[in-house]
Design an enzyme around this catalytic site. Structure first.
Site, PDB file in Angstrom:
ATOM      1  N   ARG A  21     -83.833   0.426  40.968  1.00  0.00           N
ATOM      2  CA  ARG A  21     -84.543  -0.861  40.979  1.00  0.00           C
ATOM      3  C   ARG A  21     -85.407  -1.035  39.739  1.00  0.00           C
ATOM      4  NH1 ARG A  21     -87.755  -0.675  46.243  1.00  0.00           N
ATOM      5  NH2 ARG A  21     -87.841   1.464  45.554  1.00  0.00           N
ATOM      6  N   ASN A  39     -83.620  -2.328  47.831  1.00  0.00           N
ATOM      7  CA  ASN A  39     -82.876  -1.307  48.563  1.00  0.00           C
ATOM      8  C   ASN A  39     -82.527  -1.828  49.946  1.00  0.00           C
ATOM      9  OD1 ASN A  39     -83.031   0.596  46.531  1.00  0.00           O
ATOM     10  ND2 ASN A  39     -84.692   1.752  47.458  1.00  0.00           N
TER      11      ASN A  39
END
Length: 92
Positions: A21, A39
């Site tokens: 990320r 996620n």
């Protein structure tokens, strides 16, 4: 702005616990893309990414070249544009 597109992408593979990320956010900002990354509970990572086709291609190429990230599969679906979106964020 006619060359701007938006995709929803689902990444599977070694994509959680490897800085995916943060890397995605850094690369997206580098290419001035907007959207988000987050996620999922099944171990995948979802992103919506908006920008030019070329910038999105470069984003994916840069992400795939990271030595810790290993993308096994990428699902990609075209989405309607978010006209007022101005940044790329990490969702938790």
């Amino acid at each position: 702005m006619s060359d701007i597109v938006r995709y929803k992408m689902i990444f599977t593979g070694r994509v959680q616990g490897v800085g995916f990320r943060y890397k995605a956010s850094h690369i997206a900002n580098q290419y001035r893309l907007t959207g988000y990354v987050k996620n999922e509970y099944d171990g995948s990572v979802t992103a919506e990414i908006q920008g030019s086709e070329q910038e999105i291609y470069m984003f994916l190429k840069s992400l795939a070249s990271d030595r810790f990230i290993d993308i096994y599969e990428l699902e990609k679906e075209k989405m309607p544009l978010e006209e007022d979106e101005r940044s790329f964020i990490i969702q938790y």
